[in-house]
Design an enzyme around this catalytic site. Structure first.
Site, mmCIF file in Angstrom:
data_model
loop_
_atom_site.group_PDB
_atom_site.id
_atom_site.type_symbol
_atom_site.label_atom_id
_atom_site.label_comp_id
_atom_site.label_asym_id
_atom_site.label_seq_id
_atom_site.Cartn_x
_atom_site.Cartn_y
_atom_site.Cartn_z
ATOM 1 N N ARG A 243 -25.253 115.017 12.810
ATOM 2 C CA ARG A 243 -23.944 114.393 12.652
ATOM 3 C C ARG A 243 -23.087 115.275 11.759
ATOM 4 N NH1 ARG A 243 -24.159 109.743 9.036
ATOM 5 N NH2 ARG A 243 -22.963 111.064 7.639
ATOM 6 N N HIS A 247 -20.140 109.138 8.984
ATOM 7 C CA HIS A 247 -20.708 108.045 9.781
ATOM 8 C C HIS A 247 -19.599 107.259 10.471
ATOM 9 C CE1 HIS A 247 -23.257 104.651 10.899
ATOM 10 N NE2 HIS A 247 -22.379 103.855 10.341
ATOM 11 N N TYR A 256 -22.969 112.372 -0.378
ATOM 12 C CA TYR A 256 -24.427 112.489 -0.249
ATOM 13 C C TYR A 256 -24.892 113.818 0.352
ATOM 14 C CZ TYR A 256 -23.001 110.481 4.294
ATOM 15 O OH TYR A 256 -22.367 110.207 5.491
#
Length: 344
Positions: A243, A247, A256
């Site tokens: 990815r 998200h 993160y």
């Protein structure tokens, strides 16, 4: 049991060109949709940057004349590959309708599913029903259902896989392992780091495929569909991809992971990889690639115009599809809403 994919033929040059056109259109529309959210055209969107090959390749391999596809909220590339009207698809992201304005029966794409793992249960139910309805000795219609490595930890997923394994339902569990369960890396929430390893516990075949290689995804999915269609039971495909973006448009991946980590772990861009294959195999020229890119931009612009033209749905519809027979409480809420909103 590892699924045998060696006997599945390579893609023809025509198929590679069609595949590239779809992958290119998916990339352009996905980037455009993120921009639309930033501009206030749509309130939210779940990007799929980096997952185009996995999505388009898997849908490309299915037979929309008899099969059925069950998406989550991120399978825009699947919808595009099936030929779904993308304005009708994007109506959910515009907050104009629940699950898309497209017709699921005609398109063979189930409504957009926001419940994590929810579409997997529906796919197994449909697949089991199609198996019961099929004439003995005939090829079976196949369901394919999508979920991510994070969703694979949901209890619903395991119940669905066990049910499918016991009853030999003709269903493909298509896992897009994009490395992240929102902000949690796969290795911290999937024991062993691979979802495909779980298939043996449910007596189903499995295959791990390079999810950035569109042609490889097509071949793996065709092999899985042939296995399920022959009545040999379900298959789990784990497409290893990455990815590259957030998200969702409300997520900040910088909290993160770093940009250096993204560049290191993302691998070869799936659109570039397919373009290189087109050129190296002689399936197409640079002129073809340029033309496909221009068509993709024009398509995205047409979808934008259609999305902006979508009107608001009547507010009263929020009460229409809750229960087959409305309860007294729901009727009271509807009356109160009409009094406050419509002054009737």
């Amino acid at each position: 049991m590892d699924l045998d994919t060696k006997s599945t033929p390579e893609l023809t040059h025509e198929e590679l060109r069609r595949l590239y056109s779809l992958v290119s259109a998916t990339r352009e529309l996905d980037l455009a949709a993120v921009a639309w959210q930033r501009q206030g055209i749509i309130p939210g969107y779940a990007p799929e940057l980096g997952q185009e090959a996995a999505q388009v390749g898997s849908a490309f391999a299915m037979d929309p004349a008899r099969d059925f596809l069950f998406p989550t909220y991120r399978e825009m590339g699947v919808a595009l590959a099936l030929g779904v009207d993308m304005v009708q698809y994007m109506s959910t992201h515009k907050a104009s309708w629940h699950g898309g304005l497209y017709n699921p029966v005609q398109t063979r794409l189930a409504p957009i599913q926001a419940v994590v793992g929810g579409s997997v249960l529906h796919a197994v139910g449909w697949a089991h029903g199609s198996r019961l309805a099929a004439a003995p000795g005939t090829d079976l219609p196949v369901a394919i259902t999508y979920f991510g490595d994070g969703a694979s930890s949901q209890g619903d997923i395991h119940e669905a896989m066990n049910f499918a394994g016991v009853l030999k339902a003709p269903v493909i569990f298509f896992v897009q392992n994009n490395g992240w369960a929102i902000s949690l890396p796969t290795e911290e929430q999937v024991a062993g780091g691979r979802v495909a390893a779980r298939a043996s516990g449910y007596a189903m075949a499995s295959v791990t495929v390079d999810g950035n290689d569109a042609a490889a995804v097509v071949r793996a999915t065709r092999s899985a569909a042939a296995h399920a269609r022959a009545g040999k039971g379900p298959v789990l495909i784990e497409a290893m991809t990455y990815r590259r973006g957030p998200h969702s448009t409300s997520d900040d991946p910088g909290r993160y992971r770093t940009l250096d980590e993204e560049r290191r772990d993302a691998g070869t861009d799936p659109v570039t990889r397919l373009a290189d294959l087109i050129l190296s195999s002689g399936a197409g020229t640079q002129e073809f690639l340029d033309s496909a890119a221009a068509d993709a931009k024009a398509h995205a612009e047409a979808v934008r115009e259609g999305v902006q033209a979508l009107g608001s749905r009547p507010g009263s519809e929020m009460f229409d599809f809750v229960f087959a027979e409305p309860t007294n409480a729901l009727k009271a809420q509807a009356r109160a809403w009409r009094e406050e909103s419509e002054h009737v």
